[in-house]
Scaffold this motif. Sequence first.
Motif, PDB file in Angstrom:
ATOM      1  N   LEU A   1       0.811  -1.216   0.000  1.00 43.24           N
ATOM      2  CA  LEU A   1       0.000   0.000   0.000  1.00 43.24           C
ATOM      3  C   LEU A   1       0.843   1.264   0.000  1.00 43.24           C
ATOM      4  O   LEU A   1       0.304   2.363  -0.002  1.00 43.24           O
ATOM      5  CB  LEU A   1      -0.931   0.017   1.213  1.00 43.24           C
ATOM      6  CG  LEU A   1      -1.994  -1.059   1.218  1.00 43.24           C
ATOM      7  CD1 LEU A   1      -2.764  -1.028   2.522  1.00 43.24           C
ATOM      8  CD2 LEU A   1      -2.929  -0.878   0.047  1.00 43.24           C
ATOM      9  N   SER A   2       2.142   1.118   0.034  1.00 43.36           N
ATOM     10  CA  SER A   2       3.061   2.270   0.058  1.00 43.36           C
ATOM     11  C   SER A   2       2.768   3.197   1.217  1.00 43.36           C
ATOM     12  O   SER A   2       2.697   4.413   1.071  1.00 43.36           O
ATOM     13  CB  SER A   2       2.984   3.035  -1.263  1.00 43.36           C
ATOM     14  OG  SER A   2       3.270   2.193  -2.343  1.00 43.36           O
ATOM     15  N   THR A   3       2.600   2.617   2.388  1.00 46.29           N
ATOM     16  CA  THR A   3       2.346   3.423   3.575  1.00 46.29           C
ATOM     17  C   THR A   3       3.344   3.060   4.670  1.00 46.29           C
ATOM     18  O   THR A   3       3.819   1.931   4.747  1.00 46.29           O
ATOM     19  CB  THR A   3       0.912   3.242   4.098  1.00 46.29           C
ATOM     20  OG1 THR A   3       0.711   4.128   5.201  1.00 46.29           O
ATOM     21  CG2 THR A   3       0.618   1.838   4.562  1.00 46.29           C
ATOM     22  N   ARG A   4       3.639   4.042   5.496  1.00 48.92           N
ATOM     23  CA  ARG A   4       4.528   3.813   6.634  1.00 48.92           C
ATOM     24  C   ARG A   4       3.798   4.007   7.957  1.00 48.92           C
ATOM     25  O   ARG A   4       4.371   3.827   9.016  1.00 48.92           O
ATOM     26  CB  ARG A   4       5.720   4.767   6.569  1.00 48.92           C
ATOM     27  CG  ARG A   4       6.607   4.481   5.387  1.00 48.92           C
ATOM     28  CD  ARG A   4       7.787   5.381   5.382  1.00 48.92           C
ATOM     29  NE  ARG A   4       8.573   5.116   4.176  1.00 48.92           N
ATOM     30  CZ  ARG A   4       9.756   5.593   3.968  1.00 48.92           C
ATOM     31  NH1 ARG A   4      10.318   6.385   4.858  1.00 48.92           N
ATOM     32  NH2 ARG A   4      10.402   5.316   2.873  1.00 48.92           N
ATOM     33  N   ASN A   5       2.524   4.367   7.867  1.00 46.60           N
ATOM     34  CA  ASN A   5       1.726   4.621   9.052  1.00 46.60           C
ATOM     35  C   ASN A   5       1.094   3.305   9.505  1.00 46.60           C
ATOM     36  O   ASN A   5       0.059   2.878   8.994  1.00 46.60           O
ATOM     37  CB  ASN A   5       0.662   5.674   8.741  1.00 46.60           C
ATOM     38  CG  ASN A   5      -0.095   6.103   9.979  1.00 46.60           C
ATOM     39  OD1 ASN A   5      -0.129   5.405  10.978  1.00 46.60           O
ATOM     40  ND2 ASN A   5      -0.700   7.262   9.886  1.00 46.60           N
ATOM     41  N   PHE A   6       1.711   2.662  10.483  1.00 43.28           N
ATOM     42  CA  PHE A   6       1.225   1.375  10.953  1.00 43.28           C
ATOM     43  C   PHE A   6      -0.145   1.497  11.600  1.00 43.28           C
ATOM     44  O   PHE A   6      -1.001   0.618  11.442  1.00 43.28           O
ATOM     45  CB  PHE A   6       2.202   0.725  11.937  1.00 43.28           C
ATOM     46  CG  PHE A   6       1.713  -0.590  12.451  1.00 43.28           C
ATOM     47  CD1 PHE A   6       1.753  -1.725  11.649  1.00 43.28           C
ATOM     48  CD2 PHE A   6       1.180  -0.704  13.721  1.00 43.28           C
ATOM     49  CE1 PHE A   6       1.277  -2.937  12.103  1.00 43.28           C
ATOM     50  CE2 PHE A   6       0.708  -1.917  14.189  1.00 43.28           C
ATOM     51  CZ  PHE A   6       0.758  -3.035  13.377  1.00 43.28           C
ATOM     52  N   GLY A   7      -0.388   2.585  12.313  1.00 39.46           N
ATOM     53  CA  GLY A   7      -1.676   2.775  12.975  1.00 39.46           C
ATOM     54  C   GLY A   7      -2.831   2.786  11.988  1.00 39.46           C
ATOM     55  O   GLY A   7      -3.859   2.139  12.199  1.00 39.46           O
ATOM     56  N   ALA A   8      -2.681   3.524  10.905  1.00 42.33           N
ATOM     57  CA  ALA A   8      -3.735   3.582   9.895  1.00 42.33           C
ATOM     58  C   ALA A   8      -3.915   2.224   9.235  1.00 42.33           C
ATOM     59  O   ALA A   8      -5.043   1.783   8.995  1.00 42.33           O
ATOM     60  CB  ALA A   8      -3.397   4.642   8.847  1.00 42.33           C
ATOM     61  N   TYR A   9      -2.820   1.553   8.961  1.00 40.55           N
ATOM     62  CA  TYR A   9      -2.873   0.228   8.349  1.00 40.55           C
ATOM     63  C   TYR A   9      -3.576  -0.760   9.285  1.00 40.55           C
ATOM     64  O   TYR A   9      -4.453  -1.513   8.867  1.00 40.55           O
ATOM     65  CB  TYR A   9      -1.460  -0.250   8.025  1.00 40.55           C
ATOM     66  CG  TYR A   9      -1.397  -1.675   7.550  1.00 40.55           C
ATOM     67  CD1 TYR A   9      -1.786  -2.010   6.260  1.00 40.55           C
ATOM     68  CD2 TYR A   9      -0.963  -2.693   8.393  1.00 40.55           C
ATOM     69  CE1 TYR A   9      -1.734  -3.315   5.814  1.00 40.55           C
ATOM     70  CE2 TYR A   9      -0.907  -4.004   7.961  1.00 40.55           C
ATOM     71  CZ  TYR A   9      -1.292  -4.315   6.673  1.00 40.55           C
ATOM     72  OH  TYR A   9      -1.246  -5.611   6.240  1.00 40.55           O
ATOM     73  N   ALA A  10      -3.224  -0.742  10.560  1.00 37.80           N
ATOM     74  CA  ALA A  10      -3.821  -1.668  11.531  1.00 37.80           C
ATOM     75  C   ALA A  10      -5.319  -1.408  11.688  1.00 37.80           C
ATOM     76  O   ALA A  10      -6.111  -2.352  11.729  1.00 37.80           O
ATOM     77  CB  ALA A  10      -3.108  -1.543  12.873  1.00 37.80           C
ATOM     78  N   ARG A  11      -5.718  -0.139  11.759  1.00 35.17           N
ATOM     79  CA  ARG A  11      -7.148   0.181  11.870  1.00 35.17           C
ATOM     80  C   ARG A  11      -7.913  -0.321  10.663  1.00 35.17           C
ATOM     81  O   ARG A  11      -8.992  -0.894  10.775  1.00 35.17           O
ATOM     82  CB  ARG A  11      -7.350   1.691  12.042  1.00 35.17           C
ATOM     83  CG  ARG A  11      -7.094   2.199  13.444  1.00 35.17           C
ATOM     84  CD  ARG A  11      -7.528   3.644  13.605  1.00 35.17           C
ATOM     85  NE  ARG A  11      -6.787   4.555  12.731  1.00 35.17           N
ATOM     86  CZ  ARG A  11      -5.584   5.062  13.002  1.00 35.17           C
ATOM     87  NH1 ARG A  11      -4.983   4.751  14.146  1.00 35.17           N
ATOM     88  NH2 ARG A  11      -4.997   5.890  12.166  1.00 35.17           N
TER      89      ARG A  11
END
Length: 84
Positions: free
Chosen positions: A4-14
């Motif tokens: 997903l090309s993201t580094r924000n684990f919180g957003a990914y986990a939610r």
Amino acid sequence: MNQLSTRNFGAYARKMLIDGCVIKVDYTAQKKLAAAVSRIATNINHVCRRINSTGHFHEDDVAELKARQAEIWELLKVRQRNEL
């Protein structure tokens, strides 16, 4: 997270907790269509201003507007074919 090309684990986990999966959508066709609509809208505004100020229109303006409209229709047809 890499897909997903993201580094924000919180957003990914939610997102994973709520939906159970993450769907990545390609909006390239919609962006092309939006750009084409924006270009024709700008051209229409220019033509309308010229008509309001001079009282007449040029055949070249009409031809350009028709070409832009054809571009939009072609993008819509391609999009429709891809969805079916």
